[in-house]
Write an enzyme that holds these catalytic residues in place. Structure first.
Site, PDB file in Angstrom:
ATOM      1  N   PHE A  67     -11.369  -7.197  14.352  1.00  0.00           N
ATOM      2  CA  PHE A  67     -10.226  -7.593  13.544  1.00  0.00           C
ATOM      3  C   PHE A  67      -9.831  -6.706  12.452  1.00  0.00           C
ATOM      4  O   PHE A  67     -10.875  -6.189  11.747  1.00  0.00           O
ATOM      5  CB  PHE A  67     -10.755  -9.006  12.586  1.00  0.00           C
ATOM      6  CG  PHE A  67      -9.627  -9.544  11.805  1.00  0.00           C
ATOM      7  CD1 PHE A  67      -8.228  -9.805  12.276  1.00  0.00           C
ATOM      8  CD2 PHE A  67      -9.780  -9.533  10.592  1.00  0.00           C
ATOM      9  CE1 PHE A  67      -7.473 -10.166  11.457  1.00  0.00           C
ATOM     10  CE2 PHE A  67      -8.768  -9.867   9.675  1.00  0.00           C
ATOM     11  CZ  PHE A  67      -7.412 -10.248  10.123  1.00  0.00           C
ATOM     12  N   GLN A  68      -8.553  -5.930  12.409  1.00  0.00           N
ATOM     13  CA  GLN A  68      -8.190  -5.136  11.383  1.00  0.00           C
ATOM     14  C   GLN A  68      -8.764  -3.786  11.673  1.00  0.00           C
ATOM     15  O   GLN A  68      -8.950  -3.041  10.591  1.00  0.00           O
ATOM     16  CB  GLN A  68      -8.267  -5.673  10.005  1.00  0.00           C
ATOM     17  CG  GLN A  68      -7.192  -6.693   9.764  1.00  0.00           C
ATOM     18  CD  GLN A  68      -7.304  -7.303   8.163  1.00  0.00           C
ATOM     19  OE1 GLN A  68      -7.886  -6.958   7.602  1.00  0.00           O
ATOM     20  NE2 GLN A  68      -6.027  -7.853   7.830  1.00  0.00           N
TER      21      GLN A  68
ATOM     22  N   LYS B  60     -17.351  -0.943   6.437  1.00  0.00           N
ATOM     23  CA  LYS B  60     -17.711  -1.874   5.559  1.00  0.00           C
ATOM     24  C   LYS B  60     -19.328  -1.973   5.301  1.00  0.00           C
ATOM     25  O   LYS B  60     -19.866  -1.894   4.212  1.00  0.00           O
ATOM     26  CB  LYS B  60     -17.347  -3.222   5.955  1.00  0.00           C
ATOM     27  CG  LYS B  60     -17.572  -4.269   4.991  1.00  0.00           C
ATOM     28  CD  LYS B  60     -16.664  -5.780   5.411  1.00  0.00           C
ATOM     29  CE  LYS B  60     -17.062  -6.405   4.307  1.00  0.00           C
ATOM     30  NZ  LYS B  60     -16.339  -7.851   4.662  1.00  0.00           N
TER      31      LYS B  60
ATOM     32  N   GLU C 151       1.011  -1.201   0.084  1.00  0.00           N
ATOM     33  CA  GLU C 151       0.098   0.079   0.214  1.00  0.00           C
ATOM     34  C   GLU C 151       0.936   1.312  -0.187  1.00  0.00           C
ATOM     35  O   GLU C 151       0.509   2.381  -0.395  1.00  0.00           O
ATOM     36  CB  GLU C 151      -1.130   0.077   1.161  1.00  0.00           C
ATOM     37  CG  GLU C 151      -2.007  -1.034   1.012  1.00  0.00           C
ATOM     38  CD  GLU C 151      -1.547  -2.435   1.475  1.00  0.00           C
ATOM     39  OE1 GLU C 151      -0.514  -2.369   2.016  1.00  0.00           O
ATOM     40  OE2 GLU C 151      -2.592  -3.368   1.757  1.00  0.00           O
TER      41      GLU C 151
ATOM     42  N   MET D 294      24.197   8.121   1.090  1.00  0.00           N
ATOM     43  CA  MET D 294      24.076   9.519   1.980  1.00  0.00           C
ATOM     44  C   MET D 294      24.226   9.229   3.503  1.00  0.00           C
ATOM     45  O   MET D 294      25.052  10.216   4.064  1.00  0.00           O
ATOM     46  CB  MET D 294      22.850   9.958   1.828  1.00  0.00           C
ATOM     47  CG  MET D 294      22.771  11.451   2.186  1.00  0.00           C
ATOM     48  SD  MET D 294      24.009  12.396   1.357  1.00  0.00           S
ATOM     49  CE  MET D 294      23.062  13.163   0.354  1.00  0.00           C
TER      50      MET D 294
HETATM   51  C1  LIG Z   1      12.430   5.506   4.516  1.00  0.00           C
HETATM   52  C2  LIG Z   1      13.689   6.159   4.844  1.00  0.00           C
HETATM   53  N1  LIG Z   1      14.450   5.483   5.635  1.00  0.00           N
HETATM   54  C3  LIG Z   1      15.829   5.932   6.068  1.00  0.00           C
HETATM   55  C4  LIG Z   1      16.096   7.052   5.397  1.00  0.00           C
HETATM   56  C5  LIG Z   1      17.596   7.825   5.730  1.00  0.00           C
HETATM   57  N2  LIG Z   1      18.180   7.854   4.704  1.00  0.00           N
HETATM   58  C6  LIG Z   1      18.438   8.956   3.919  1.00  0.00           C
HETATM   59  S1  LIG Z   1      19.389   8.764   2.587  1.00  0.00           S
HETATM   60  C7  LIG Z   1      19.544   7.245   3.010  1.00  0.00           C
HETATM   61  C8  LIG Z   1      20.883   6.412   2.216  1.00  0.00           C
HETATM   62  C9  LIG Z   1      20.011   6.091   0.925  1.00  0.00           C
HETATM   63  O1  LIG Z   1      20.960   5.064   0.329  1.00  0.00           O
HETATM   64  P1  LIG Z   1      20.618   4.443  -1.074  1.00  0.00           P
HETATM   65  O2  LIG Z   1      19.175   4.069  -1.328  1.00  0.00           O
HETATM   66  O3  LIG Z   1      21.547   3.550  -1.438  1.00  0.00           O
HETATM   67  O4  LIG Z   1      21.185   5.939  -2.139  1.00  0.00           O
HETATM   68  P2  LIG Z   1      22.553   6.472  -2.046  1.00  0.00           P
HETATM   69  O5  LIG Z   1      22.564   7.493  -1.068  1.00  0.00           O
HETATM   70  O6  LIG Z   1      23.713   5.503  -2.201  1.00  0.00           O
HETATM   71  O7  LIG Z   1      22.309   7.110  -3.595  1.00  0.00           O
HETATM   72  C10 LIG Z   1      19.205   6.802   4.159  1.00  0.00           C
HETATM   73  C11 LIG Z   1      18.996   5.408   4.813  1.00  0.00           C
HETATM   74  C12 LIG Z   1      15.031   7.935   4.507  1.00  0.00           C
HETATM   75  N3  LIG Z   1      15.371   9.081   4.065  1.00  0.00           N
HETATM   76  N4  LIG Z   1      14.009   7.256   4.240  1.00  0.00           N
END
Ligand SMILES: Cc1ncc(C[n+]2csc(CCOP(=O)(O)OP(=O)(O)O)c2C)c(N)n1
Length: 562
Positions: free
Chosen positions: A114-115, A164, A52, A474
């Site tokens: 439920f749910q 529902k 979802e 990042m």
């Molecule tokens: C849902 C979610 N979980 C955690 C983060 C924290 N976060 C920001 S950038 C990042 C790393 C992203 O890694 P990747 O998808 O491999 O992309 P890259 O930075 O290597 O280009 C994370 C874990 C986020 N922004 N969103």
């Protein structure tokens, strides 16, 4: 005119009468009457996603690309709670999404059935408006109200929770009060008032008097279709234009007045220009902390003019000299008529002198520059780039030459990894004739890669590019810079993406060398249906420049701190 319909049929009729054509969703117990009414429906196309969250992101992508409401559907409990990240994403970035959720029958409400989840309670902070429909007589009206609220003012997500038994109840369907998105966005016109005229005159005077004025534009310019007005204002005054992450593609990237993106990963000369500016005219943006850095040191010499549809955003993060709450296009059109022509040539030359060549992050190998410039060539600038969250997102924002309006779509405010793949499906549904590329990191891609099955089953042609650096890049970069190089839980394993593509029955390529990239991107772009390209990039490349979190725009990092 009226006829007797079930609540489920009323939902379908109301959606069709409101101009809705596409829904993204996933069925379950509490929403089954609605899915029954959808069966074989001629006017509503339902896309069955694999999670979802993807339904909400896809509806968001559809809404952003089509400038209309995107609709997602889920059952009660886990189905509805899975929507939350997508709704929060749409809320932060001002995207009009309608979520329709099934709920347990009214006699079961409040009994831990439920749910059963209090979805109205759970989603209250991440929606503009939500409602539990208590009576079938109110269902059509509740839906129309929700649709109108989603689109009016600053757009945003809304949720209608339908028990529902209400879906099974019968009532007369009344066509009166039909709201249609075809009738255009009911956005608030800038009021034709004395204070507005005074404010416009004041801004025109500030622009005339400023020595170093800058325009800073955000997604509000895209939402309100203010491209021409903004461009006219820039060209009439010579003011250089800065586009925030969500403002990218609101102004042609190669225009001589365009500078680029500000803030945490903005170019050094752009942030320096902000710090030197004596006037910032902000249009359709929030001045969020990734743009301002430490607000105490942000644009210390500048008076700030803030034009935004959302009165609550004005003065929220930075003090403003003049604030105008109104539709960007309506306000900027008046401003264009009020400003005196000038060219700002001296100031623009000053900014040019602040520029210095960018240190390339990769020497020789498969660099983001090569990847993104080749992709732009291959698409011929046509189509839309949907980026995920992380380093690759910043490289796209810094380097891809966006020329056409609203062709860059990303999760800005929430920064929700996993956005790109499902959102790109929504974009493609809104723009069926155009190439749509989803660019993800190896982390974010793995969050919603199951949607490849959706693309295959529903025939949605999305091109997938994965920047694979073997890390949550990042976060690894922050660990390198600010946590002593301790890479805690950021090395991340990937499946064999070429085999993964094959498992889903789509073509897939792995690219390791710069000399292979053009040929592969061309094939991926031209082969009909979804395709996948894995781009194996240098593992520890960093995004530069960088303002340290909470730091000043005046102090960029251009190399890793030692
Ligand atoms: C849902 C979610 N979980 C955690 C983060 C924290 N976060 C920001 S950038 C990042 C790393 C992203 O890694 P990747 O998808 O491999 O992309 P890259 O930075 O290597 O280009 C994370 C874990 C986020 N922004 N969103």
């Amino acid at each position: 005119m009226s006829e007797l319909l079930t609540g489920a049929q009323i939902i379908c009729r109301t959606l069709v009468d409101s101009g809705v054509e596409v829904l993204f969703g996933y069925p379950g117990g509490a929403i089954m009457p609605f899915y029954d009414a959808l069966h074989g429906h001629a006017a509503l196309r339902h896309i069955l996603v694999r999670h979802e969250q993807a339904a909400a992101h896809a509806a968001d992508g559809y809404a952003r690309a089509g400038n209309r409401v995107g609709v997602c559907v889920a059952t009660s409990g886990p189905g509805a709670t899975n929507l939350v990240t997508g709704l929060a994403t749409a809320h932060m970035d001002g995207s009009p999404v309608l979520a329709i959720t099934g709920q347990v029958g009214r006699p079961m409400l409040g009994r831990d059935a439920f749910q059963e989840t209090d979805v109205v309670g759970v989603t209250a902070p991440v929606t503009k408006h939500n409602v539990l429909v208590r009576d079938v007589e109110e269902l059509a009206g509740d839906l129309r109200t929700a649709l109108a609220i989603a689109m009016e003012g600053r757009p945003g997500p809304v949720l209608v929770d339908v028990p529902k038994d209400v879906q099974n109840q019968k009532a007369e369907y009344k066509e009166s009060g039909v709201w249609s998105q075809e009738s255009g966005n009911p956005r608030l016109p800038a009021p034709d008032s004395r204070p507005l005229e005074d404010a416009i005159r004041q801004v025109a005077q500030l622009i005339a008097a400023a020595e170093r004025p800058i325009m800073m534009i955000g997604r509000g310019v895209i939402v309100s279709g203010a491209y021409d007005a903004v461009r006219a204002l820039a060209e009439r005054t010579g003011m250089p234009v800065i586009t925030t992450l969500l403002g990218i593609s609101a102004f042609p990237q190669t225009h001589e007045l365009h500078l680029g993106m500000p803030g945490m990963h903005g170019e050094v000369h752009i942030n320096k220009a902000i710090q030197a500016a004596d006037l910032i005219v902000g249009i359709g943006l929030r001045f969020d902390d990734r743009v301002t850095g430490n607000t105490a040191t942000f644009a210390p010499r500048a008076k700030i003019v803030h034009i935004d549809i959302d009165a609550a955003a004005i003065g929220r993060t930075v003090p403003v000299a003049v604030g105008i709450a109104g539709d960007a296009r309506a306000v900027v059109e008046r401003l264009v008529a009020a400003v005196a022509p000038r060219d700002c040539l001296g100031w623009r030359a000053e900014i040019r002198n602040l520029m210095h060549p960018r240190e390339e992050v990769f020497a020789g190998g498969l660099s983001p520059e090569v990847i993104l410039s080749t992709l732009a060539e291959v698409t011929g600038g046509r189509g839309t780039i949907v980026s995920d969250v992380g380093q690759h997102q910043m490289w796209v924002a810094q380097r891809y030459p966006f020329e056409r309006p609203n062709t860059h779509i990303t999760s800005g405010g929430l920064g929700a990894m996993g956005f790109a793949v499902p959102a790109a499906m929504g974009v493609r549904m809104a723009r069926p004739g155009e190439p749509v590329w989803a660019i993800s990191g190896d982390g974010g891609f793995q969050m919603n890669m199951a949607e490849i099955a959706t693309m295959v089953q529903e025939g949605i042609e999305v091109k997938l590019a994965i920047f694979n650096n073997g890390y949550l890049g990042m976060v690894r970069q922050w660990q390198q810079f600010f946590h002593g190089g301790r890479y805690s839980n950021t090395p991340i394993l990937s499946p064999d993406y070429v085999k993964l593509a094959a498992a889903y029955g789509i073509p897939g390529w792995r690219v390791k060398q710069a000399n292979e990239i053009e040929d592969v991107l061309r094939q991926a772009n031209r082969t009909p249906g979804p395709t996948l390209v894995e781009l194996v990039i240098e593992q520890e490349a960093n995004v530069f420049p960088m303002i340290v979190p909470g730091g000043s725009l005046s102090e960029p990092l251009e190399a890793a701190p030692v």
